[in-house]
Design an enzyme around this catalytic site. Structure first.
Site, PDB file in Angstrom:
ATOM      1  N   ALA A 193     -61.038 127.279   5.070  1.00  0.00           N
ATOM      2  CA  ALA A 193     -60.179 126.118   5.338  1.00  0.00           C
ATOM      3  C   ALA A 193     -59.119 126.360   6.395  1.00  0.00           C
ATOM      4  O   ALA A 193     -58.309 125.475   6.662  1.00  0.00           O
ATOM      5  CB  ALA A 193     -59.495 125.674   4.045  1.00  0.00           C
ATOM      6  N   ASN A 194     -59.118 127.522   7.028  1.00  0.00           N
ATOM      7  CA  ASN A 194     -58.053 127.779   7.995  1.00  0.00           C
ATOM      8  C   ASN A 194     -58.384 127.294   9.401  1.00  0.00           C
ATOM      9  O   ASN A 194     -57.502 127.253  10.269  1.00  0.00           O
ATOM     10  CB  ASN A 194     -57.720 129.275   8.040  1.00  0.00           C
ATOM     11  CG  ASN A 194     -58.889 130.120   8.500  1.00  0.00           C
ATOM     12  OD1 ASN A 194     -59.775 130.404   7.702  1.00  0.00           O
ATOM     13  ND2 ASN A 194     -58.912 130.524   9.757  1.00  0.00           N
TER      14      ASN A 194
ATOM     15  N   GLY B  40     -61.516 124.892  12.043  1.00  0.00           N
ATOM     16  CA  GLY B  40     -62.746 124.144  12.203  1.00  0.00           C
ATOM     17  C   GLY B  40     -62.985 123.089  11.151  1.00  0.00           C
ATOM     18  O   GLY B  40     -62.081 122.347  10.756  1.00  0.00           O
TER      19      GLY B  40
ATOM     20  N   TYR C  48     -78.974 133.751  10.056  1.00  0.00           N
ATOM     21  CA  TYR C  48     -78.044 132.664   9.732  1.00  0.00           C
ATOM     22  C   TYR C  48     -78.785 131.502   9.070  1.00  0.00           C
ATOM     23  O   TYR C  48     -78.389 131.012   8.006  1.00  0.00           O
ATOM     24  CB  TYR C  48     -77.331 132.185  10.997  1.00  0.00           C
ATOM     25  CG  TYR C  48     -76.539 130.917  10.790  1.00  0.00           C
ATOM     26  CD1 TYR C  48     -75.339 130.945  10.100  1.00  0.00           C
ATOM     27  CD2 TYR C  48     -77.006 129.692  11.276  1.00  0.00           C
ATOM     28  CE1 TYR C  48     -74.614 129.774   9.891  1.00  0.00           C
ATOM     29  CE2 TYR C  48     -76.298 128.529  11.077  1.00  0.00           C
ATOM     30  CZ  TYR C  48     -75.097 128.574  10.383  1.00  0.00           C
ATOM     31  OH  TYR C  48     -74.389 127.409  10.162  1.00  0.00           O
TER      32      TYR C  48
END
Length: 293
Positions: A17-18, A20, A169
């Site tokens: 949440a820090n 993007g 990924y």
């Protein structure tokens, strides 16, 4: 901590949440008056994001949790901290994701993309599941990607194959779909809905702090990054599940902009959903102790 004052406030936890997409989701929930837990790996970046969201929304009910999701011990500690701070939990957004240019192992000996992108949300969700169920109606949103791929279930730790960043990924993120479909089946009738959302292609720092964005991708971002949607725009597709009544009852779905999309063939196989579930239980040390069968 006495949470009586928050008993009527909707409460959410957002990983990654820090910056993007995760930050945009957290800010959207904060602006709507939710109490929001922000999970960040780096305390300084997390504190900066929290302060900026608080300033932008005027919402004082924000809580920072710091954890490296590559470490299962830190995921467990994160869950315990969330349970101590939040006596209710209505929404869990498993958003954090990353990519690596070369094969790297987590503290638990697991390929790191698999550890962060699939096993961390699997473990965190299990640890918070009783609180979500007790807070029902509640929802789990797994942020996915859209790649036509399949997990190599005999070598998902990339021990016998040449490592490829985008393949690793994509396969780790496919785990989100297997998890979504199987968990939704197990939670049917519990009041907890589970969905996977593809936010679309947007301007992202995916893997930027883990060395995944090399010179080529930095040049691409400089040349056409301006034309890509912002994280704030991409977040709308996730927030619709929390805010929009027209999609509010979706369950066990794979969605893009509120509409169902088709998952890769492997993820549509219930037997393989169960096999991924069993493998994930074993690797996270959970065992099949869930009461939601």
């Amino acid at each position: 901590m006495n949470n009586d004052a928050f008993s009527d406030i909707r409460t959410a936890l957002v990983t990654g949440a820090n910056s993007g997409l995760g930050r945009a989701i957290a800010q959207g929930l904060s602006a709507a008056g939710w109490r929001v837990g922000l999970v960040a790996r780096d305390r300084a970046r997390g504190e900066a994001a929290l302060a900026e969201i608080r300033s932008a929304t005027g919402n004082p009910h924000l809580q920072l949790f710091v954890a490296d999701l590559a470490s299962q011990a830190e995921v467990r500690a994160l869950a315990e901290s969330v349970l101590q701070h939040f006596d209710v939990l209505h929404l869990l957004v498993n958003n954090a994701g990353t990519a690596f240019r070369e094969r790297r192992l987590s503290p638990d000996g697991i390929e790191r993309a698999l550890a962060v992108n699939h096993l961390a949300p699997f473990l965190l969700t299990h640890r918070l599941l009783d609180r979500l169920t007790a807070s029902a109606p509640a929802q789990i949103i797994n942020v996915g990607t859209r790649m036509n791929t399949a997990l190599d279930l005999d070598d998902w730790n990339w021990e016998r194959r040449p490592y490829r960043m985008m393949a690793a990924y994509g396969q780790s993120k496919l785990g989100n779909l297997h998890f979504t479909f199987e968990l939704a089946r197990r939670l049917a009738g519990s009041g907890v809905r589970v969905n996977c959302v593809f936010p679309g292609v947007f301007r992202s720092n995916l893997g930027g702090t883990d060395g995944a964005q090399g010179l080529f991708w930095r040049l691409v971002d400089r040349l056409i990054g301006w034309a890509l949607p912002t994280p704030e725009r991409a977040a709308r597709g996730v927030l619709r599940l929390a805010f929009d009544e027209s999609v509010a009852q979706a369950d066990g779905a794979y969605l893009w902009n509120g509409r169902p999309i088709q998952a890769p063939a492997q993820a549509r196989d219930p037997e393989l959903n169960r096999r991924v579930w069993t493998l994930s239980l074993a690797v996270t040390g959970l065992g099949d102790t869930s009461s939601h069968q």
